[in-house]
Design a protein around this motif. Structure first.
Motif, PDB file in Angstrom:
ATOM      1  N   PHE A 115     -11.729  20.285 -20.725  1.00  0.00           N
ATOM      2  CA  PHE A 115     -12.095  18.959 -21.220  1.00  0.00           C
ATOM      3  C   PHE A 115     -12.209  18.952 -22.772  1.00  0.00           C
ATOM      4  O   PHE A 115     -12.859  20.189 -22.976  1.00  0.00           O
ATOM      5  CB  PHE A 115     -12.877  18.111 -20.625  1.00  0.00           C
ATOM      6  CG  PHE A 115     -14.429  18.788 -20.260  1.00  0.00           C
ATOM      7  CD1 PHE A 115     -15.187  18.553 -21.168  1.00  0.00           C
ATOM      8  CD2 PHE A 115     -14.659  19.424 -19.469  1.00  0.00           C
ATOM      9  CE1 PHE A 115     -16.583  19.387 -21.247  1.00  0.00           C
ATOM     10  CE2 PHE A 115     -15.891  20.141 -19.252  1.00  0.00           C
ATOM     11  CZ  PHE A 115     -16.746  19.969 -19.987  1.00  0.00           C
ATOM     12  N   PRO A 116     -12.123  18.107 -23.641  1.00  0.00           N
ATOM     13  CA  PRO A 116     -12.512  18.296 -24.932  1.00  0.00           C
ATOM     14  C   PRO A 116     -14.026  18.648 -25.225  1.00  0.00           C
ATOM     15  O   PRO A 116     -14.875  18.095 -24.527  1.00  0.00           O
ATOM     16  CB  PRO A 116     -12.289  16.755 -25.520  1.00  0.00           C
ATOM     17  CG  PRO A 116     -11.026  16.389 -25.011  1.00  0.00           C
ATOM     18  CD  PRO A 116     -11.632  16.847 -23.279  1.00  0.00           C
ATOM     19  N   LEU A 211     -23.473   9.722  -9.986  1.00  0.00           N
ATOM     20  CA  LEU A 211     -22.515   9.229 -10.337  1.00  0.00           C
ATOM     21  C   LEU A 211     -21.243   9.603  -9.616  1.00  0.00           C
ATOM     22  O   LEU A 211     -20.634  10.737  -9.894  1.00  0.00           O
ATOM     23  CB  LEU A 211     -22.279   9.050 -11.975  1.00  0.00           C
ATOM     24  CG  LEU A 211     -23.310   8.412 -12.684  1.00  0.00           C
ATOM     25  CD1 LEU A 211     -23.254   8.734 -14.094  1.00  0.00           C
ATOM     26  CD2 LEU A 211     -23.403   6.946 -12.386  1.00  0.00           C
ATOM     27  N   THR A 212     -20.751   8.988  -8.571  1.00  0.00           N
ATOM     28  CA  THR A 212     -19.480   9.252  -7.956  1.00  0.00           C
ATOM     29  C   THR A 212     -18.383   8.753  -8.617  1.00  0.00           C
ATOM     30  O   THR A 212     -18.417   7.771  -9.335  1.00  0.00           O
ATOM     31  CB  THR A 212     -19.632   9.175  -6.387  1.00  0.00           C
ATOM     32  OG1 THR A 212     -19.734   7.763  -6.273  1.00  0.00           O
ATOM     33  CG2 THR A 212     -20.818   9.725  -5.897  1.00  0.00           C
ATOM     34  N   ARG A 213     -17.070   9.669  -8.413  1.00  0.00           N
ATOM     35  CA  ARG A 213     -15.858   8.950  -8.860  1.00  0.00           C
ATOM     36  C   ARG A 213     -16.053   8.980 -10.496  1.00  0.00           C
ATOM     37  O   ARG A 213     -15.664   7.918 -11.172  1.00  0.00           O
ATOM     38  CB  ARG A 213     -15.356   7.579  -8.228  1.00  0.00           C
ATOM     39  CG  ARG A 213     -14.819   7.924  -6.712  1.00  0.00           C
ATOM     40  CD  ARG A 213     -14.286   6.508  -6.348  1.00  0.00           C
ATOM     41  NE  ARG A 213     -13.047   6.092  -7.232  1.00  0.00           N
ATOM     42  CZ  ARG A 213     -12.457   5.051  -6.811  1.00  0.00           C
ATOM     43  NH1 ARG A 213     -12.809   4.282  -6.051  1.00  0.00           N
ATOM     44  NH2 ARG A 213     -11.350   4.665  -7.468  1.00  0.00           N
ATOM     45  N   HIS A 214     -16.778   9.964 -11.001  1.00  0.00           N
ATOM     46  CA  HIS A 214     -16.956   9.860 -12.534  1.00  0.00           C
ATOM     47  C   HIS A 214     -16.602  11.431 -12.724  1.00  0.00           C
ATOM     48  O   HIS A 214     -16.650  12.552 -11.755  1.00  0.00           O
ATOM     49  CB  HIS A 214     -18.362   9.434 -12.873  1.00  0.00           C
ATOM     50  CG  HIS A 214     -18.380   7.959 -13.119  1.00  0.00           C
ATOM     51  ND1 HIS A 214     -18.499   7.357 -11.839  1.00  0.00           N
ATOM     52  CD2 HIS A 214     -18.439   7.197 -13.950  1.00  0.00           C
ATOM     53  CE1 HIS A 214     -18.733   6.070 -12.224  1.00  0.00           C
ATOM     54  NE2 HIS A 214     -18.737   6.101 -13.588  1.00  0.00           N
ATOM     55  N   ALA A 215     -16.557  11.634 -14.059  1.00  0.00           N
ATOM     56  CA  ALA A 215     -16.328  13.015 -14.564  1.00  0.00           C
ATOM     57  C   ALA A 215     -16.770  13.116 -16.177  1.00  0.00           C
ATOM     58  O   ALA A 215     -16.692  12.091 -16.811  1.00  0.00           O
ATOM     59  CB  ALA A 215     -14.950  13.623 -14.564  1.00  0.00           C
ATOM     60  N   VAL A 216     -17.032  14.273 -16.401  1.00  0.00           N
ATOM     61  CA  VAL A 216     -17.436  14.565 -17.914  1.00  0.00           C
ATOM     62  C   VAL A 216     -16.147  14.882 -18.810  1.00  0.00           C
ATOM     63  O   VAL A 216     -15.399  15.576 -18.162  1.00  0.00           O
ATOM     64  CB  VAL A 216     -18.370  15.651 -18.217  1.00  0.00           C
ATOM     65  CG1 VAL A 216     -18.379  16.015 -19.525  1.00  0.00           C
ATOM     66  CG2 VAL A 216     -19.805  15.345 -17.617  1.00  0.00           C
ATOM     67  N   THR A 217     -15.614  13.807 -19.689  1.00  0.00           N
ATOM     68  CA  THR A 217     -14.462  13.887 -19.877  1.00  0.00           C
ATOM     69  C   THR A 217     -14.447  14.440 -21.419  1.00  0.00           C
ATOM     70  O   THR A 217     -13.449  14.477 -22.358  1.00  0.00           O
ATOM     71  CB  THR A 217     -13.653  12.617 -20.177  1.00  0.00           C
ATOM     72  OG1 THR A 217     -14.490  11.534 -20.452  1.00  0.00           O
ATOM     73  CG2 THR A 217     -13.431  12.155 -18.467  1.00  0.00           C
ATOM     74  N   ALA A 218     -15.592  14.645 -21.937  1.00  0.00           N
ATOM     75  CA  ALA A 218     -15.816  15.002 -23.337  1.00  0.00           C
ATOM     76  C   ALA A 218     -17.099  15.525 -23.452  1.00  0.00           C
ATOM     77  O   ALA A 218     -18.172  15.204 -23.050  1.00  0.00           O
ATOM     78  CB  ALA A 218     -15.311  14.121 -24.369  1.00  0.00           C
ATOM     79  N   ALA A 219     -17.394  16.596 -24.513  1.00  0.00           N
ATOM     80  CA  ALA A 219     -18.602  17.185 -24.745  1.00  0.00           C
ATOM     81  C   ALA A 219     -18.664  17.127 -26.255  1.00  0.00           C
ATOM     82  O   ALA A 219     -17.579  17.390 -26.943  1.00  0.00           O
ATOM     83  CB  ALA A 219     -18.855  18.732 -24.188  1.00  0.00           C
ATOM     84  N   HIS A 220     -19.610  16.701 -26.766  1.00  0.00           N
ATOM     85  CA  HIS A 220     -20.202  16.460 -28.149  1.00  0.00           C
ATOM     86  C   HIS A 220     -21.136  17.404 -28.851  1.00  0.00           C
ATOM     87  O   HIS A 220     -22.290  17.399 -28.144  1.00  0.00           O
ATOM     88  CB  HIS A 220     -20.373  15.108 -28.416  1.00  0.00           C
ATOM     89  CG  HIS A 220     -19.565  14.132 -27.812  1.00  0.00           C
ATOM     90  ND1 HIS A 220     -18.163  13.724 -28.040  1.00  0.00           N
ATOM     91  CD2 HIS A 220     -19.830  13.309 -26.615  1.00  0.00           C
ATOM     92  CE1 HIS A 220     -17.682  12.950 -27.264  1.00  0.00           C
ATOM     93  NE2 HIS A 220     -18.695  12.557 -26.441  1.00  0.00           N
ATOM     94  N   GLY A 221     -21.126  17.848 -29.953  1.00  0.00           N
ATOM     95  CA  GLY A 221     -21.882  18.546 -30.683  1.00  0.00           C
ATOM     96  C   GLY A 221     -21.305  19.240 -31.816  1.00  0.00           C
ATOM     97  O   GLY A 221     -20.153  19.238 -32.060  1.00  0.00           O
ATOM     98  N   THR A 222     -22.124  19.744 -32.755  1.00  0.00           N
ATOM     99  CA  THR A 222     -21.691  20.557 -33.807  1.00  0.00           C
ATOM    100  C   THR A 222     -21.687  21.941 -33.953  1.00  0.00           C
ATOM    101  O   THR A 222     -20.710  22.673 -33.479  1.00  0.00           O
ATOM    102  CB  THR A 222     -22.438  20.254 -35.357  1.00  0.00           C
ATOM    103  OG1 THR A 222     -23.817  20.426 -34.875  1.00  0.00           O
ATOM    104  CG2 THR A 222     -22.047  18.757 -35.597  1.00  0.00           C
ATOM    105  N   THR A 223     -22.957  22.545 -33.721  1.00  0.00           N
ATOM    106  CA  THR A 223     -23.503  23.913 -33.311  1.00  0.00           C
ATOM    107  C   THR A 223     -23.456  24.353 -31.923  1.00  0.00           C
ATOM    108  O   THR A 223     -23.379  25.393 -31.343  1.00  0.00           O
ATOM    109  CB  THR A 223     -24.277  24.460 -34.241  1.00  0.00           C
ATOM    110  OG1 THR A 223     -25.580  23.866 -33.906  1.00  0.00           O
ATOM    111  CG2 THR A 223     -24.071  24.415 -35.599  1.00  0.00           C
ATOM    112  N   ARG A 224     -23.829  23.120 -31.202  1.00  0.00           N
ATOM    113  CA  ARG A 224     -24.122  23.061 -29.620  1.00  0.00           C
ATOM    114  C   ARG A 224     -23.910  22.038 -29.135  1.00  0.00           C
ATOM    115  O   ARG A 224     -23.851  20.951 -29.688  1.00  0.00           O
ATOM    116  CB  ARG A 224     -25.492  23.844 -29.511  1.00  0.00           C
ATOM    117  CG  ARG A 224     -26.657  23.434 -29.952  1.00  0.00           C
ATOM    118  CD  ARG A 224     -27.871  24.148 -29.031  1.00  0.00           C
ATOM    119  NE  ARG A 224     -27.894  23.759 -27.598  1.00  0.00           N
ATOM    120  CZ  ARG A 224     -27.490  24.661 -26.659  1.00  0.00           C
ATOM    121  NH1 ARG A 224     -27.637  26.012 -27.157  1.00  0.00           N
ATOM    122  NH2 ARG A 224     -27.485  24.504 -25.338  1.00  0.00           N
TER     123      ARG A 224
END
Length: 443
Positions: A115-116, A211-224
């Motif tokens: 995922f992104p 949270l069911t029927r959910h997913a992490v669809t993006a992770a955010h950060g600069t250096t971590r």
């Protein structure tokens, strides 16, 4: 020296097989890449106490020749049976073991769906997070979101929380109500339900949101990693527009179940089957024989099902090899059927839906080793005529890097529009060229 049996893998299946076979009078050599027995599920600190479950299995290893730090990279036929070639330790010393029969208990590895932002520091595998904590006492972060799909997530979240991490959310992509379609398997395995309920209750007491029927669809950060976006999914695992929410965190432990590790078996020509989540696994008969005479298999290589099932299969294989008590074998076969039914139910419920590929934008790296993006893979399929993962690999180099597709292979296959094929690699790990040019002598 030629052993009656060489067991590859010292997890629950391998330990049960080695101990039972030795107790029945066979000479047994147990090889494992790890320095201490127990496999991933019974991983323990390098200088700490062995977990009780592993100690119980170790007690049965009297008479077994244990070779730790031996990573078997190929198995070939020999006049007396089989030659197992391994590399040993950090200096990759060559070693060879001879055996009349082989039992493969090589376990499994995590399935990752990209995922992104999944390449940001702070994003780790769910099983990897648990391994960090077990072996080194290290948390991946202080505020850890646990996400993906499968029962392992509950155990990981509880372990992290008990060690002092704040787990704001456990994000499960599947719909747990789908277990209602598998009531007979659930009824035959009440202990599994009790175990899951215990994990869930412990997390609720620590204010973890499920949270069911959910997913992490993006992770955010600069250096971590700094935060993740969690989105509701439809029944095909497609993100529902407008449902995304941002959760601050400094670590994400994510995994979508396990994939059997098959390289040694497929290199020998062992037949495979499809599990209910379309994952390749070894096909074995009622006595755990593979399709190749002289080769048995047990544990996650035959389909992911947990430690109890792995131990049962390992013991069945040993009884088959040594001609043990048929009444004991019959009891074990019934237990295996019960546990396998539950494993199949889990696989069906947590099977990744086809819509997960909608999480990916064109810039998302799918193959991290070769930095191949989802956009390039889709271009290979839609514009260059690729119709399978092999052609995508040739056109984009996806899967040609250091991990040889172990991490990205499943995702590349799905983007190419096919079910993942069984891993077929001539070598199961990196091997110095000198070992190939001059086969090692007997260990």
């Amino acid at each position: 020296m030629t052993a009656d049996l060489a067991v590859v893998g010292a997890g629950p299946a391998g330990l049960a097989a080695a101990g039972t076979a030795a107790a029945l009078g066979l000479s047994v050599t147990l090889l494992d890449a790890g320095e201490r027995v127990g496999g991933q599920i019974h991983r323990h600190p390098a200088h700490g106490t062995v977990p009780r479950a592993a100690r119980d299995l170790v007690r049965r290893l009297g008479g077994v020749r244990h070779l730790p730090g031996h990573h078997v990279w190929t198995v070939v036929r020999d006049a007396d049976g089989w030659l197992l070639h391994a590399v040993v330790g950090a200096d990759e010393t060559p070693a060879t073991v001879r055996a009349r029969n082989v039992l493969l208990a090589t376990g499994a590895h995590e399935r990752q769906l990209p995922f992104p932002g999944w390449t940001l520091p702070g994003v780790v595998g769910a099983g990897g997070a648990q391994a960090m904590l077990k072996s080194g006492g290290v948390l991946p972060g202080r505020r850890v979101v646990v996400a993906g799909s499968g029962p392992l997530l509950l155990a990981v979240a509880r372990t992290l929380a008990a060690a002092g991490a704040r787990v704001p959310a456990l994000v499960e992509a599947a719909d747990p109500t789908a277990y209602a379609r598998h009531l007979p398997a659930l009824a035959r395995n009440p202990g599994k339900l009790t175990e899951g309920a215990g994990h869930g209750a412990a997390l609720l007491r620590r204010t973890t949101r499920l949270l069911t029927r959910h997913a992490v669809t993006a992770a955010h950060g600069t250096t971590r990693l700094e935060a993740v976006t969690v989105t509701r999914l439809d029944r095909a695992w497609r993100p529902v527009p407008g449902t995304g929410r941002r959760i601050p965190c400094d670590a994400l432990a994510v995994g979508h179940g396990l994939v059997p590790q098959l390289e040694l078996a497929t290199g020998l020509g062992c037949a495979t089957r499809r599990t209910p989540d379309s994952t390749p696994a070894l096909h074995v008969d009622t006595e755990q024989r593979t399709s190749v005479p002289g080769v048995w298999a047990a544990g996650e290589t035959c389909g992911v099902g947990g430690a109890d099932l792995a131990r049962t299969e390992g013991e069945i294989a040993a009884l088959s090899l040594a001609g043990g008590d048929p009444r004991r074998a019959a009891v074990l076969v019934r237990r295996r059927a019960r546990l396998r039914a539950f494993a199949d139910a889990m696989a069906a419920v947590h099977r990744p839906g086809p819509g997960w590929t909608d999480w990916l934008d064109g810039a998302t790296e799918v193959c991290r080793c070769e930095e191949v993006t989802a956009g390039r893979i889709r271009e290979a399929v839609t514009e260059l005529g690729a119709r399978d993962a092999r052609t995508v690999k040739l056109l984009t180099r996806a899967g040609m890097g250091w991990c040889q597709g172990r991490v990205c292979g499943q995702a590349v296959a799905r983007l190419a529009g096919e079910d993942p094929a069984p891993d077929r690699r001539p070598l199961s790990c990196p091997v110095p060229l000198s070992h190939l040019a001059q086969p090692p002598g007997a260990a």
